[in-house]
Design a protein around this motif. Structure first.
Motif, short mmCIF file in Angstrom:
data_model
loop_
_atom_site.label_atom_id
_atom_site.label_comp_id
_atom_site.label_asym_id
_atom_site.label_seq_id
_atom_site.Cartn_x
_atom_site.Cartn_y
_atom_site.Cartn_z
N HIS A 11 103.22 12.48 68.39
CA HIS A 11 102.43 13.42 67.60
C HIS A 11 103.36 14.08 66.58
CE1 HIS A 11 99.61 17.15 67.43
NE2 HIS A 11 99.44 16.35 66.40
N ILE A 12 103.11 13.83 65.31
CA ILE A 12 103.97 14.33 64.24
C ILE A 12 103.50 15.69 63.75
CG2 ILE A 12 104.78 13.85 61.89
CD1 ILE A 12 104.67 10.85 62.68
N GLY A 13 102.20 15.95 63.86
CA GLY A 13 101.64 17.23 63.44
C GLY A 13 100.26 17.05 62.87
N GLY A 14 99.38 18.03 63.08
CA GLY A 14 98.01 17.91 62.59
C GLY A 14 97.37 16.64 63.14
N PRO A 15 96.77 15.82 62.26
CA PRO A 15 96.14 14.59 62.73
C PRO A 15 97.11 13.42 62.75
CG PRO A 15 95.75 14.82 60.40
CD PRO A 15 96.58 16.02 60.82
N THR A 16 98.36 13.65 62.36
CA THR A 16 99.30 12.57 62.11
C THR A 16 100.01 12.15 63.40
OG1 THR A 16 99.67 13.52 59.92
CG2 THR A 16 101.20 11.80 60.65
N THR A 17 99.82 10.88 63.76
CA THR A 17 100.51 10.32 64.92
C THR A 17 101.09 8.97 64.54
OG1 THR A 17 98.56 9.18 65.79
CG2 THR A 17 98.93 11.44 66.54
N LEU A 18 102.17 8.61 65.22
CA LEU A 18 102.74 7.28 65.13
C LEU A 18 102.38 6.55 66.41
CD1 LEU A 18 104.56 5.14 63.75
CD2 LEU A 18 106.50 6.21 64.93
N ILE A 19 101.68 5.43 66.28
CA ILE A 19 101.21 4.66 67.42
C ILE A 19 101.98 3.35 67.45
CG2 ILE A 19 99.23 3.49 68.45
CD1 ILE A 19 97.46 5.59 67.01
N THR A 51 102.59 24.91 59.22
CA THR A 51 103.60 24.20 60.03
C THR A 51 103.89 22.86 59.40
OG1 THR A 51 102.73 25.23 62.04
CG2 THR A 51 104.18 23.34 62.33
N GLY A 52 105.17 22.52 59.30
CA GLY A 52 105.56 21.23 58.74
C GLY A 52 105.57 20.14 59.78
N PRO A 53 105.80 18.89 59.36
CA PRO A 53 105.79 17.77 60.30
C PRO A 53 106.99 17.81 61.23
CG PRO A 53 106.55 17.04 58.14
CD PRO A 53 106.09 18.46 57.98
N ALA A 54 106.79 17.32 62.46
CA ALA A 54 107.89 17.27 63.43
C ALA A 54 108.91 16.20 63.07
CB ALA A 54 107.34 17.01 64.83
N ILE A 55 108.50 15.22 62.28
CA ILE A 55 109.39 14.15 61.80
C ILE A 55 109.19 14.03 60.29
CG2 ILE A 55 109.96 11.69 61.93
CD1 ILE A 55 108.78 11.66 64.74
N PRO A 56 110.26 14.12 59.50
CA PRO A 56 110.09 13.95 58.06
C PRO A 56 109.68 12.52 57.72
CG PRO A 56 112.23 14.93 58.61
CD PRO A 56 111.64 14.44 59.88
N ALA A 57 108.99 12.37 56.61
CA ALA A 57 108.55 11.04 56.20
C ALA A 57 109.72 10.08 56.04
CB ALA A 57 107.77 11.15 54.89
N PRO A 222 94.77 16.03 72.67
CA PRO A 222 94.37 16.88 71.54
C PRO A 222 95.33 16.74 70.36
CG PRO A 222 94.40 18.12 73.60
CD PRO A 222 95.13 16.83 73.85
N VAL A 223 94.76 16.60 69.17
CA VAL A 223 95.52 16.63 67.92
C VAL A 223 94.69 17.42 66.91
CG1 VAL A 223 96.70 14.42 68.34
CG2 VAL A 223 94.55 14.44 67.06
N TRP A 255 99.05 16.79 76.83
CA TRP A 255 99.62 17.37 75.62
C TRP A 255 100.90 16.62 75.26
CZ3 TRP A 255 96.66 20.96 73.27
CH2 TRP A 255 95.67 21.57 74.04
N LEU A 256 101.02 16.25 73.99
CA LEU A 256 102.21 15.52 73.54
C LEU A 256 103.18 16.49 72.88
CD1 LEU A 256 100.80 12.22 72.01
CD2 LEU A 256 101.27 12.81 74.40
N PRO A 257 104.45 16.52 73.31
CA PRO A 257 105.44 17.35 72.63
C PRO A 257 105.64 16.85 71.21
CG PRO A 257 106.25 16.56 74.76
CD PRO A 257 105.01 15.79 74.46
N PRO A 258 105.53 17.72 70.20
CA PRO A 258 105.65 17.26 68.81
C PRO A 258 106.97 16.54 68.56
CG PRO A 258 104.83 19.51 68.88
CD PRO A 258 105.23 19.16 70.28
#
Length: 266
Positions: A11-19, A51-57, A222-223, A255-258
């Protein structure tokens, strides 16, 4: 005999996830802008990113496909995320978004399916699922949105369903009767705006618990409930709703740790 493929979600933040599935690296709703900016969503609505992303692009690594629920709201596709689309091998999204984003994008309507294929990786069947991003009759105002159900060989519990930005409707409920879902990414937050009063534009925690009671997923994640001013229901509200829900829903929440890759039993 089917071969199991490990599912890992970050979970990177908001709706953004890496699958990550069997060598595939899929990105949902890319949002990577820094916090502080206010974005307009149309018809007098707006929100500030806090809040910014947990991982930068820049640290993402290769992305093979983007699953984009819609392109016209900044909390689902921002400027940095939009720049990433050209680097992905495939972009799947709504039909109107595909027209706006260009010929390399595949547009899907709810119920339509396509496949992600590549030598040495499992074939993933992607089915677009229905969304309504607001109250009844709001479609022409809020625009087209879809979710995604992903199926591949070796799934033990069922499909991976990325809900998308939606309220709970009859068509969304029907997904539970048509697709066996093992893991669901719940877009929550119970979004409201002052200009439209009590009207909701995304799913509330109570409705999500009701959906999961019918869906009976192995894992509900949840995201898209934090990181922006327009979200009305933070984590503690979601926790209360699921604690009060029947056991199939209550026991599914995770819950996924960001920013931390998490292996999911698929």
């Amino acid at each position: 005999m089917s071969t199991a493929h490990q599912l890992r979600i970050t979970h990177i933040g908001g709706p953004t996830t890496l699958i990550e599935i069997g060598g595939w690296r899929l990105l949902t709703d890319p949002t990577f802008d820094p916090p502080g900016r206010r974005y307009t969503f149309g018809w007098g609505t707006s929100s500030r990113k806090v809040t910014g992303p947990a991982i930068p692009a820049a640290d993402l690594g290769p992305i093979h496909a983007v699953l984009l629920s819609h392109d016209h709201h900044g909390d689902n596709l921002d400027d940095t995320g939009r720049a990433l689309l050209s680097l992905a091998g495939t972009v799947l999204t709504t039909v109107p978004a595909a027209r706006r984003l260009g010929p390399e994008t595949r547009g899907l309507r709810a119920g339509q399916s396509t496949r992600l294929t590549h030598p040495g990786r499992p074939t993933i069947e992607v089915t677009a699922t229905p969304c309504r991003h607001g109250p009844p009759l709001s479609g022409p105002i809020v625009g087209a949105v879809i979710g995604f159900a992903l199926r591949w060989a070796g799934q033990q519990h069922g499909a991976l369903w990325i809900l998308g930005d939606t309220v709970l409707t009859r068509r969304v409920r029907q997904v539970a009767t048509r697709i066996r879902v093992g893991t669901v990414l719940l877009h929550l937050g119970g979004v409201r705006f002052p200009i439209t009063g009590p009207l909701r534009y995304s799913m509330t925690a109570r409705r999500a618990a009701q959906l999961c009671a019918a869906l009976r997923p192995h894992t509900a994640i949840p995201v898209h409930y934090e990181g922006w001013q327009h979200f009305q229901e933070p984590r503690e509200v979601i926790e209360r709703a699921f604690t009060a829900a029947p056991s199939p829903a209550r026991d599914s929440i995770r819950w996924l740790p960001p920013g931390e890759p998490t292996t999911i039993d698929a």
